[in-house]
Design a protein around this motif. Structure first.
Motif, short mmCIF file in Angstrom:
data_model
loop_
_atom_site.label_atom_id
_atom_site.label_comp_id
_atom_site.label_asym_id
_atom_site.label_seq_id
_atom_site.Cartn_x
_atom_site.Cartn_y
_atom_site.Cartn_z
N GLU A 113 0.83 -1.20 0.00
CA GLU A 113 0.00 0.00 0.00
C GLU A 113 0.87 1.25 0.00
N VAL A 114 0.62 2.16 -0.92
CA VAL A 114 1.42 3.37 -1.07
C VAL A 114 0.64 4.56 -0.51
N LEU A 115 1.32 5.39 0.27
CA LEU A 115 0.70 6.55 0.87
C LEU A 115 0.93 7.80 0.02
N GLU A 116 0.30 8.89 0.41
CA GLU A 116 0.52 10.18 -0.23
C GLU A 116 1.83 10.78 0.27
N ILE A 117 2.38 11.71 -0.50
CA ILE A 117 3.66 12.35 -0.16
C ILE A 117 3.60 13.00 1.23
N ARG A 118 2.50 13.70 1.51
CA ARG A 118 2.39 14.38 2.80
C ARG A 118 2.44 13.40 3.96
N GLN A 119 1.92 12.18 3.75
CA GLN A 119 1.92 11.18 4.80
C GLN A 119 3.33 10.65 5.06
N TYR A 120 4.11 10.49 3.98
CA TYR A 120 5.51 10.09 4.16
C TYR A 120 6.30 11.20 4.87
N ILE A 121 5.97 12.45 4.55
CA ILE A 121 6.62 13.58 5.23
C ILE A 121 6.27 13.54 6.72
N GLY A 122 4.99 13.25 7.01
CA GLY A 122 4.55 13.16 8.40
C GLY A 122 5.29 12.08 9.17
N ILE A 123 5.45 10.91 8.52
CA ILE A 123 6.19 9.81 9.15
C ILE A 123 7.63 10.22 9.42
N GLY A 124 8.24 10.91 8.45
CA GLY A 124 9.62 11.38 8.62
C GLY A 124 9.75 12.35 9.77
N ILE A 125 8.76 13.26 9.90
CA ILE A 125 8.80 14.23 11.00
C ILE A 125 8.68 13.54 12.35
N ILE A 126 7.79 12.55 12.44
CA ILE A 126 7.62 11.81 13.70
C ILE A 126 8.90 11.07 14.06
N ILE A 127 9.51 10.42 13.08
CA ILE A 127 10.76 9.70 13.33
C ILE A 127 11.85 10.66 13.79
N PHE A 128 11.95 11.81 13.13
CA PHE A 128 12.96 12.81 13.49
C PHE A 128 12.75 13.31 14.92
N GLY A 129 11.49 13.67 15.24
CA GLY A 129 11.19 14.20 16.57
C GLY A 129 11.50 13.21 17.67
N ASN A 130 11.09 11.96 17.48
CA ASN A 130 11.35 10.93 18.49
C ASN A 130 12.84 10.62 18.61
N THR A 131 13.53 10.59 17.46
CA THR A 131 14.96 10.32 17.50
C THR A 131 15.71 11.41 18.25
N PHE A 132 15.31 12.66 18.02
CA PHE A 132 15.94 13.80 18.70
C PHE A 132 15.72 13.72 20.21
N LEU A 133 14.51 13.28 20.60
CA LEU A 133 14.22 13.10 22.03
C LEU A 133 15.05 11.97 22.62
N ALA A 134 15.28 10.94 21.82
CA ALA A 134 15.92 9.72 22.33
C ALA A 134 17.43 9.86 22.49
N PHE A 135 18.05 10.77 21.74
CA PHE A 135 19.50 10.89 21.83
C PHE A 135 19.92 11.64 23.09
N HIS A 136 20.95 11.11 23.76
CA HIS A 136 21.50 11.74 24.95
C HIS A 136 23.01 11.86 24.80
N SER A 137 23.54 12.95 25.35
CA SER A 137 24.99 13.16 25.31
C SER A 137 25.58 12.93 26.69
N THR A 138 26.47 11.95 26.80
CA THR A 138 27.13 11.65 28.07
C THR A 138 28.62 11.46 27.83
N ARG A 139 29.44 12.24 28.58
CA ARG A 139 30.90 12.16 28.46
C ARG A 139 31.35 12.26 26.99
N LYS A 140 30.78 13.25 26.32
CA LYS A 140 31.13 13.54 24.93
C LYS A 140 30.74 12.41 23.97
N LYS A 141 29.90 11.49 24.44
CA LYS A 141 29.39 10.42 23.59
C LYS A 141 27.89 10.59 23.42
#
Length: 301
Positions: A113-141
């Protein structure tokens, strides 16, 4: 009418999640005993649900999905409680937005099943937002939060739960039968399975004093959870499940709002970083995630 119940659900879930965080971090050492006592309380709420609306014996072909929603209700609990020991409550709530993109991703993989372009953009935004939340910086890592992967599994499980609920409602199951049946089966399955293992029996016995000590808080948490589930499933019975689940992603906004409003009165109760810079970061990312959700399901509003 459905929109009121759809927004009421995350408002109630947010309160329950704050209680869950307290219980998992300061009330109980063992997650297995926490799950057991949560399942035990199900038996208190089943008759209340049945008093609100008289249940109807479901058709035989609906018994399997009914057991399915009970299993999903159990399977998400361990990764959920575990993640609350790792991350801020609002961040854990935001990670659940991955459940919104599970269905279209699975549809593409398994049936093409293929989605519309806007829906793929939405999925990308959700992945980006969650990934940004998930990353942590500890001891320069830089490392990704373990809670991210835990909630990824939990969100997939809850996405399946929503689909099963919708299937049962479309096939004539009443609201009270679905909710009461889920509580009853998950209570029976959860308590039985946990009592089969020696280690979990020992944990339950050791944590019984914590349960008695925190019973009022535990009962309140389960009450808010049941009310939230009731509101959400009622909305699902009236509207598309993906739309209701999308509205439900407002939970982290409610969690952050409650925390900021109440934390000054009892700062030790909350596990939430409310420093100005952190709050601004969270609000911006939560806004991005909501934008992604709107893009995915904008045709349903």
């Amino acid at each position: 009418m459905w929109i009121l119940f759809a927004f009421l659900a995350p408002a109630l879930y947010a309160v329950a999640e704050i209680f869950d965080e307290y219980l998992s971090n300061r009330g109980f050492k063992n997650i297995s005993s926490l799950i057991f006592f949560a399942c035990l309380l199900n038996f208190i709420f089943v008759p209340i649900i049945f008093l609100i609306e008289k249940p109807v014996m479901p058709s035989f072909h609906l018994l399997l999905p009914l057991v399915g929603v009970a299993l999903t209700n159990l399977l998400y609990l361990y990764p959920y409680y575990k993640s609350l020991k790792i991350e801020d409550t609002s961040v854990v709530s935001a990670f659940f937005s991955f459940g919104k993109i599970v269905i279209p991703v699975f549809a593409f993989i398994f049936i093409g099943e293929v989605l519309e372009i806007r829906q793929y953009i939405g999925i990308g935004i959700i992945i980006f937002g969650n990934t940004f939340l998930a990353f942590h910086s500890t001891r320069k890592k830089i490392k990704i939060s373990k809670a991210f992967f835990l909630i990824l599994f939990a969100s997939i499980t809850l996405a399946i739960e929503g689909i099963l609920f919708k299937y049962m409602f479309e096939n004539g199951m009443t609201w009270s039968t679905a909710i009461g049946g889920q509580l009853l089966f998950s209570g029976l399955l959860g308590c039985t399975i946990l009592l089969l293992f020696k280690k979990s029996r020992r944990n339950i016995w050791q944590d019984r004093t914590h349960y008695r000590k925190n019973f009022a808080l535990f009962f309140s948490e389960e009450l808010f959870t049941v009310l939230a589930v009731a509101a959400e499933t009622y909305a699902i019975s009236l509207a598309p499940v993906s739309l209701v689940k999308g509205v439900g992603m407002a939970i982290p906004i409610f969690v952050l709002t409650y925390t900021i409003a109440v934390k000054r009165f009892n700062p030790k109760f909350f596990h939430e970083d409310t420093h100005r810079s952190v709050v601004i970061k969270k609000i911006l990312i939560f806004g991005l995630i909501i934008l992604g959700l709107v893009l995915i399901g904008v045709n349903e509003f």
